[in-house]
Design a protein around this motif. Structure first.
Motif: not given
Length: 142
Positions: A1-17, A34-46
């Motif tokens: 399985m490929a290593k994921l670039t972003y974790s749910a925490k990374d997405i949550l803490q991302k600040e845009f300029k 919403n992306v974070i919720k989906d990401y966490e659900q996919y991790n739980q499913d896995i």
């Protein structure tokens, strides 16, 4: 399985300029939530699927072992167990005759001696009762 670039925490803490003509920050935050919720659900499913896969692999291994054991047992059991049981009973009967045979014969002899003595005693008692009845009859006549 490929290593994921972003974790749910990374997405949550991302600040845009912010730029002059950039995206609405509130809308971006809602989308990312919403992306974070989906990401966490996919991790739980896995995780759940991996656990179920491991459980099923263990069950297949266990059933394979059980089947191997059963096939070995079928090979080891004789083809006709009825004949085997009959032979065992016959041998057991012969052993009982050999071991207890003399004791049984002695028991029969002792039993016949006891029954002979009992019959003799009963006959004697019956004679005495008859004699006593005769004496009683004689006494009644006088």
């Amino acid at each position: 399985m490929a290593k994921l670039t972003y974790s749910a925490k990374d997405i949550l803490q991302k600040e845009f300029k912010s730029k002059m003509r950039g995206y609405d920050p509130v809308e971006v935050d809602e989308f990312l939530d919403n992306v974070i919720k989906d990401y966490e659900q996919y991790n739980q499913d896995i995780i759940n699927l991996k656990e179920e896969n491991q459980r099923l692999v263990n069950k297949v291994d266990q059933l394979t072992q059980n089947q191997a054991t059963l096939s070995r047992m079928k090979q080891e059991t004789p083809k006709s167990s009825a004949i085997t049981n009959f032979d065992i009973l016959k041998r057991l009967s012969n052993l009982e005759k050999h071991v207890f045979g003399s004791k049984l014969e002695e028991g029969i002899a002792v039993e016949s001696e006891v029954s002979r003595k009992a019959r003799t005693t009963l006959n004697e008692a019956a004679k005495k009762v008859l004699e006593d009845q005769d004496d009683l009859e004689m006494t009644k006549r006088f």
